[in-house]
Design a protein around this motif. Structure first.
Motif, PDB file in Angstrom:
ATOM      1  N   TYR A 262       0.843  -1.203   0.000  1.00  0.00           N
ATOM      2  CA  TYR A 262       0.000   0.000   0.000  1.00  0.00           C
ATOM      3  C   TYR A 262       0.875   1.249   0.000  1.00  0.00           C
ATOM      4  CZ  TYR A 262       0.598   0.242   5.118  1.00  0.00           C
ATOM      5  OH  TYR A 262       1.124   0.328   6.380  1.00  0.00           O
ATOM      6  N   VAL A 263       0.646   2.067  -0.993  1.00  0.00           N
ATOM      7  CA  VAL A 263       1.477   3.253  -1.173  1.00  0.00           C
ATOM      8  C   VAL A 263       0.662   4.535  -1.268  1.00  0.00           C
ATOM      9  CG1 VAL A 263       3.481   2.056  -2.117  1.00  0.00           C
ATOM     10  CG2 VAL A 263       1.622   2.721  -3.654  1.00  0.00           C
ATOM     11  N   GLY A 264      -0.667   4.420  -1.237  1.00  0.00           N
ATOM     12  CA  GLY A 264      -1.477   5.631  -1.093  1.00  0.00           C
ATOM     13  C   GLY A 264      -1.352   6.104   0.351  1.00  0.00           C
ATOM     14  N   VAL A 265      -1.123   7.408   0.525  1.00  0.00           N
ATOM     15  CA  VAL A 265      -0.992   7.913   1.899  1.00  0.00           C
ATOM     16  C   VAL A 265      -2.346   7.773   2.583  1.00  0.00           C
ATOM     17  CG1 VAL A 265      -0.349   9.859   3.350  1.00  0.00           C
ATOM     18  CG2 VAL A 265       0.759   9.557   1.138  1.00  0.00           C
ATOM     19  N   ALA A 266      -2.380   6.897   3.598  1.00  0.00           N
ATOM     20  CA  ALA A 266      -3.642   6.540   4.237  1.00  0.00           C
ATOM     21  C   ALA A 266      -4.155   7.700   5.094  1.00  0.00           C
ATOM     22  CB  ALA A 266      -3.439   5.288   5.089  1.00  0.00           C
ATOM     23  N   VAL A 269      -7.756   6.386   7.728  1.00  0.00           N
ATOM     24  CA  VAL A 269      -8.093   4.971   7.589  1.00  0.00           C
ATOM     25  C   VAL A 269      -7.967   4.263   8.934  1.00  0.00           C
ATOM     26  CG1 VAL A 269      -7.327   2.795   6.525  1.00  0.00           C
ATOM     27  CG2 VAL A 269      -7.382   4.914   5.171  1.00  0.00           C
ATOM     28  N   LYS A 270      -8.938   3.410   9.238  1.00  0.00           N
ATOM     29  CA  LYS A 270      -8.876   2.550  10.427  1.00  0.00           C
ATOM     30  C   LYS A 270      -9.022   1.115   9.949  1.00  0.00           C
ATOM     31  CE  LYS A 270      -9.073   5.694  13.862  1.00  0.00           C
ATOM     32  NZ  LYS A 270      -7.969   5.797  14.848  1.00  0.00           N
ATOM     33  N   GLY A 285       3.848  -1.224   3.364  1.00  0.00           N
ATOM     34  CA  GLY A 285       3.776  -0.020   2.567  1.00  0.00           C
ATOM     35  C   GLY A 285       4.419   1.131   3.293  1.00  0.00           C
ATOM     36  N   GLY A 286       4.022   2.321   2.908  1.00  0.00           N
ATOM     37  CA  GLY A 286       4.594   3.513   3.519  1.00  0.00           C
ATOM     38  C   GLY A 286       5.163   4.420   2.451  1.00  0.00           C
TER      39      GLY A 286
ATOM     40  N   LYS B 270      -8.469  -1.443  16.111  1.00  0.00           N
ATOM     41  CA  LYS B 270      -8.540  -0.584  14.923  1.00  0.00           C
ATOM     42  C   LYS B 270      -7.146  -0.008  14.703  1.00  0.00           C
ATOM     43  CE  LYS B 270     -13.104  -0.412  14.146  1.00  0.00           C
ATOM     44  NZ  LYS B 270     -13.681  -0.893  12.878  1.00  0.00           N
ATOM     45  N   LEU B 271      -6.529  -0.359  13.605  1.00  0.00           N
ATOM     46  CA  LEU B 271      -5.179   0.135  13.342  1.00  0.00           C
ATOM     47  C   LEU B 271      -5.250   1.450  12.581  1.00  0.00           C
ATOM     48  CD1 LEU B 271      -3.357  -3.139  12.269  1.00  0.00           C
ATOM     49  CD2 LEU B 271      -3.447  -2.062  14.520  1.00  0.00           C
ATOM     50  N   PRO B 272      -4.602   2.483  13.114  1.00  0.00           N
ATOM     51  CA  PRO B 272      -4.626   3.780  12.433  1.00  0.00           C
ATOM     52  C   PRO B 272      -3.780   3.741  11.163  1.00  0.00           C
ATOM     53  CG  PRO B 272      -3.224   3.864  14.384  1.00  0.00           C
ATOM     54  CD  PRO B 272      -3.821   2.492  14.353  1.00  0.00           C
ATOM     55  N   GLY B 273      -4.443   3.943  10.006  1.00  0.00           N
ATOM     56  CA  GLY B 273      -3.772   3.790   8.720  1.00  0.00           C
ATOM     57  C   GLY B 273      -2.587   4.725   8.536  1.00  0.00           C
ATOM     58  N   GLY B 274      -2.746   5.976   8.932  1.00  0.00           N
ATOM     59  CA  GLY B 274      -1.670   6.942   8.736  1.00  0.00           C
ATOM     60  C   GLY B 274      -0.422   6.570   9.514  1.00  0.00           C
ATOM     61  N   LEU B 276       0.351   3.591  10.637  1.00  0.00           N
ATOM     62  CA  LEU B 276       0.881   2.345  10.077  1.00  0.00           C
ATOM     63  C   LEU B 276       1.691   2.643   8.813  1.00  0.00           C
ATOM     64  CD1 LEU B 276       0.657  -0.690  10.774  1.00  0.00           C
ATOM     65  CD2 LEU B 276      -1.180  -0.812   9.090  1.00  0.00           C
ATOM     66  N   PHE B 277       1.144   3.536   7.970  1.00  0.00           N
ATOM     67  CA  PHE B 277       1.828   3.915   6.724  1.00  0.00           C
ATOM     68  C   PHE B 277       3.227   4.448   7.026  1.00  0.00           C
ATOM     69  CE2 PHE B 277       2.833   7.055   3.442  1.00  0.00           C
ATOM     70  CZ  PHE B 277       2.563   6.369   2.274  1.00  0.00           C
ATOM     71  N   PHE B 278       3.294   5.427   7.901  1.00  0.00           N
ATOM     72  CA  PHE B 278       4.594   6.061   8.138  1.00  0.00           C
ATOM     73  C   PHE B 278       5.531   5.179   8.973  1.00  0.00           C
ATOM     74  CE2 PHE B 278       2.142   9.741   6.690  1.00  0.00           C
ATOM     75  CZ  PHE B 278       3.012  10.202   5.711  1.00  0.00           C
ATOM     76  N   ALA B 280       6.189   2.261   8.124  1.00  0.00           N
ATOM     77  CA  ALA B 280       6.904   1.508   7.078  1.00  0.00           C
ATOM     78  C   ALA B 280       7.257   0.090   7.516  1.00  0.00           C
ATOM     79  CB  ALA B 280       8.152   2.258   6.600  1.00  0.00           C
ATOM     80  N   THR B 281       6.448  -0.459   8.414  1.00  0.00           N
ATOM     81  CA  THR B 281       6.687  -1.829   8.863  1.00  0.00           C
ATOM     82  C   THR B 281       5.976  -2.823   7.945  1.00  0.00           C
ATOM     83  OG1 THR B 281       4.783  -1.637  10.338  1.00  0.00           O
ATOM     84  CG2 THR B 281       6.966  -1.232  11.294  1.00  0.00           C
TER      85      THR B 281
END
Lengths: 340, 340
Positions: A262-266, A269-270, A285-286, B270-274, B276-278, B280-281
């Motif tokens: 996943y590469v769209g900046v979330a 999102v939950k 992603g990230g 509920k995992l916070p998408g933002g 999680l994105f940053f 980069a795991t």
């Protein structure tokens, strides 16, 4: 110099900014040959996320080195260079593991603003990659794409474990999604399903290597992917949007044990933990570590094996940046190239 | 036969149930030599999650084959066998990719209930693994552990990309977390940080291979992991609890580009998408495909290289199952073995 500044959501201006200077001995200053507007620039443009008053804009760039600081060793004045949207030292443990966008000393280029005539590049040796020579004009858009959208789509495809024999789906038909299709093709995927509702983007997806198009979204889109994969789901799915719906569409389109890149900046999102658990997918992603891929991407572009610059369907002078933002916001353009 | 039935949260009874019979030609019936109570059995015991009236309990088991259906080819009456908590065909694409717990024909053993004197095993050839011979009594607890907690901890460690030179942290000091420590040791991790606040569990973690103990939780726990890893975070973290706090602790304790292997059944997370994105795991988990690992685990146990049976710190007759649930619920026992 001239540079793009966002004053407020929807308020893009091009104005005189101070010429950048070498501030640290590892800095370089480049004359920007081409810059562009990113899908992620549209978030603040639409008033989503943080916006702290006036912000310089832009984090994608190719250009010619004007000047380097005394500690720079890998590029020199006159070199044509490509960089990533995060400056990185490329030497720390995190960089060495391939995650330069999360370098312990990472510097976001968006804070510097590369939609401008010149830009200061921090951590030059770890950030910039010189091309073999001064590229011909036709290569410039593709090299510019490498600095973000291609590198990001490529990372998404790698995170989705794309490879020979694999079926991959791509959620999102923006420039990143289209570049993920291209990456999946280059990485040897057997079947590439582009999820797109726009005829022009579907056409480009096919040219980039998509073997199937799914126009449905949400549950219907998931069902369509299942139909194409014996009910199992894709081996890998690239998510290139960043919304709740697109993330769930990606996870649900992936088979158990499969991979979601996943590469769209979330944004907002939950992810439901229980559903994610029982999906048994890999999620990775990230912010893409574009620097990891740059040397190979430049090589592919120079060999004319890939032509990611085709995602630019509009070119404007830097001074018309506001019109470019508007065209992308209204989806009249996939991606806008700006010439300073 | 006697078998455990949950009538309602907190209401565990042992009563006469029908003797199991061969229903499908791929079935086997086994005489259960040992069963046990799982941390996941405590969720319905505590009234969390679905509970549809009276439910047979138990999904971990070792035993002796009594009878096999006409299509069973890999085990025969008299064989001592170990199985997983999901029956699987072990031939479909998902199984062949190593995700037997998500087999296209997966059957949850919890619906059958192995806390009983006998149990019907579906899909025998794909589910049961026979031991080389009738094991001595001292091996039985370890073989029983292989059927879930060891296999689950092992999967967590594999999902956390544990290997030589790696620093791994384990969130959760239940039987699965302790087995993840053991797995990390076997898989060659250089440094193994067990996150535990209980002296007895800390001691067992050290015996299983933990090099460091962190007693702090939440943000303080994350800070302690960072302190031990030059500020970067662990290369891999195994999450073996399944709460919001433990998942976030695991993600935040992992360095960018690192791996979170999560095997605690995520309840209400509920995992916070933002974030999680940053981060980069890499995030991977789910119901462990224990069947993937069973042959190797049985081999390690038979060679007495590992002794995961040590997680059982109480043994009770099947008829006293209610006391076993109570002891685990009150954390007076790590894991209770039941002898039918």
């Amino acid at each position: 110099m001239r540079g793009v500044v966002m004053y407020a959501p929807g308020d893009i201006r091009v104005e005189d900014r101070d010429d950048p200077k070498i501030l640290e001995p590892t800095d370089a200053v480049i004359k920007v040959s081409a810059a562009c507007i990113c899908g992620s620039d549209l978030w603040p443009y639409r008033g989503i996320g943080s916006s702290d008053g006036q912000s310089p804009m832009g984090h994608e760039y190719v250009g010619v080195v004007e000047e380097v600081g005394p500690e720079v060793t890998t590029v020199k004045a006159g070199d044509f260079v490509v960089g990533s949207f995060f400056a990185s030292d490329n030497t720390c443990e995190i960089c060495q593991a391939g995650y330069q966008s999360r370098c312990v000393d990472a510097r976001p280029m968006g804070a510097i603003g590369t939609q401008a005539q010149y830009a200061r590049i921090p951590l030059t040796d770890g950030t910039l990659v010189a091309t073999p020579d001064r590229p011909t004009a036709d290569l410039v858009p593709s090299l510019l794409a490498a600095s973000d959208v291609l590198g990001t789509g490529w990372f998404g495809a790698v995170a989705a474990d794309v490879g020979p024999g694999k079926t991959v789906a791509v959620v999102g038909d923006g420039a990143v999604g289209l570049c993920a299709v291209l990456a999946a093709k280059e990485l040897g995927a057997e079947r590439i399903i582009a999820m797109s509702r726009h005829a022009d983007r579907q056409a480009l997806a096919r040219e980039f290597g998509a073997t199937d198009i799914v126009a449905e979204r949400g549950d219907e889109g998931v069902a369509a992917i299942k139909d194409l994969t014996k009910g199992l789901g894709a081996h890998g799915v690239v998510e290139a949007v960043g919304t709740q719906e697109s993330m769930m569409q990606a996870i649900r389109s992936t088979r158990p044990g499969g991979y979601v890149g996943y590469v769209g900046v979330a944004h907002g999102v939950k992810l439901p933990g229980g559903e994610l658990f029982f999906s048994a997918t890999h999620l990775h992603g990230g912010p893409a570590p574009v620097r990891r891929f740059l040397p190979d991407l430049i090589d592919l572009i120079y060999r004319r094996e890939i032509d990611p610059g085709r995602v630019f369907d509009r070119e404007l002078p830097l001074d018309d940046a506001a019109a470019g933002y508007q065209a992308m916001d209204e989806r009249r353009a996939i991606k806008v190239l700006l010439t300073p």
